[in-house]
Enzyme design. Structure first.
Site, mmCIF file in Angstrom:
data_model
loop_
_atom_site.group_PDB
_atom_site.id
_atom_site.type_symbol
_atom_site.label_atom_id
_atom_site.label_comp_id
_atom_site.label_asym_id
_atom_site.label_seq_id
_atom_site.Cartn_x
_atom_site.Cartn_y
_atom_site.Cartn_z
ATOM 1 N N GLY A 185 0.784 -1.229 0.000
ATOM 2 C CA GLY A 185 0.000 0.000 0.000
ATOM 3 C C GLY A 185 0.814 1.276 0.000
ATOM 4 N N LYS A 186 2.134 1.184 0.104
ATOM 5 C CA LYS A 186 2.965 2.394 0.124
ATOM 6 C C LYS A 186 3.003 3.052 -1.258
ATOM 7 C CE LYS A 186 4.219 1.427 4.369
ATOM 8 N NZ LYS A 186 3.596 2.110 5.521
#
Length: 365
Positions: A185-186
């Site tokens: 998710g970064k």
């Protein structure tokens, strides 16, 4: 309309053929640990961060832990960390046997309040963890000045700030060393767990590389009681493809954030504040409201996905009960935990989706 909190689909559709081709390439080489893809990614990511060295590792938590180990920080030592951050920041300290010492955030930026750091420095303090929360750099010049005064190391927790700028300088090159997470998710996310250490210190880089590889500087020669935390070849290959696109993806996040900042005008909502020295890359777009539970229910009912980062401050987690803190010991962190809510923020959001979120928020009574 339904707007999810996050979607990888637009990003991954664009690079799908490259990802598949690269997987086949690595698969057919039959070399999966510490190969050419890892070496090339380390070179490319170090250059991206305007730093000299990058050491790939298993995840962001390991990256911070390895830096602390590299500086021989351990039992009897203290490391200053923000009271408002993800627990991984403190866990890295705990894993070494050192004690995390919490410092309250600035309510405007949610990053560590640099004016409060000196008050907790003791003769046991060895480092300051500067977390660039939500994608906004911390007040790093002030933190570096304090560190220099007391002979402390400055470790950047850059897990949420890939490509963010502080006075025009990249995160990852602002302190003594930086830890990055490439959790999916970064802003720069692998297709699994992955992380990296970035530094300009060759001695530290060599030591960390050895510690992360069973403490070995060469095969079957172990100079440290090390661990096994290595970036694998497949993830490095995927990250190289994504890194080429990161600038474009970050700019799209900035576009979305600007629309939110300009469009949200509900007086019950406190919008994020960006310091004048910072270029935020908006890993998260975090608002605050005193009536969060009601607001979350309203957004859920209207199809807007949200997440709370983070609902329980670290000093109130069972994991840190041994530190003896109680409620109201860190009121700023507690207030933030009670009020924050993260809005949808992902590359490829359509204008109508962004506008729907804005309109929905503004219509809340």
């Amino acid at each position: 309309m339904n707007v999810p909190f996050v979607s990888f689909e637009p990003m991954h559709k664009e690079i799908e053929s490259e990802i598949v081709d690269k997987f086949k390439e690595v698969y057919n080489k039959n070399w999966f640990i510490q190969g050419d893809e890892v070496k090339k990614f380390e070179e490319e990511f170090a250059a991206f961060c305007d730093a000299k060295y990058c050491i790939g590792c298993g995840n962001g938590l390991d990256a911070l832990y390895l830096i602390l180990r590299g500086y021989d920080i351990g039992v009897g030592d203290e490391v200053i960390v923000p009271s408002n951050t993800y627990i991984a920041t403190a866990l890295a300290v705990s894993y070494t046997g050192a004690k995390p010492v919490f410092v309250e955030p600035d309510l405007n930026t949610c990053n560590i309040n640099s004016d409060l750091i000196e008050k907790v420095i003791t003769d046991k303090t060895k480092a300051i963890m500067a977390v660039h929360l939500y994608g906004q750099p911390a007040d790093i010049d002030r933190i570096n000045d304090i560190a220099q005064k007391y002979n402390l190391k400055v470790i950047e927790d850059s897990a949420q700030a890939h490509g963010a700028l502080y006075k025009g300088r990249k995160t990852g090159s602002l302190g003594d060393a930086a830890g990055f997470s490439f959790y999916p998710g970064k802003n720069l996310g692998a297709l699994g767990d992955a992380g990296a250490v970035v530094t300009n210190d060759k001695e530290l880089a060599d030591k960390i590389r050895a510690i992360a590889n069973y403490g070995s500087d060469k095969k079957y020669h172990h100079i440290y009681k090390g661990t096994n935390s290595r970036l694998d070849e497949i993830q490095a290959a995927f990250l190289r493809i994504k890194l080429k696109n990161l600038g474009k993806w970050n700019e799209d996040r900035i576009r979305i954030a600007q629309k939110y900042l300009e469009g949200i005008n509900n007086p019950k909502i406190i919008k994020p504040n960006i310091a004048g020295y910072a270029k935020c890359v908006w890993h998260l777009f975090v608002i605050r409201t005193e009536k969060r539970d009601d607001f979350v229910r309203y957004l859920n009912d209207t199809g807007v996905g949200t997440t709370i980062h983070y609902p329980i401050p670290m000093h109130m987690q069972d994991a840190y009960a041994d530190l003896g803190y109680k409620k109201e010991d860190f009121p700023m962190a507690e207030q933030i935990s009670d009020e924050v809510l993260s809005l949808p923020m992902w590359y490829g959001m359509k204008d109508e989706e962004v506008q729907y979120v804005i309109n929905t928020i503004n219509n809340w009574e």
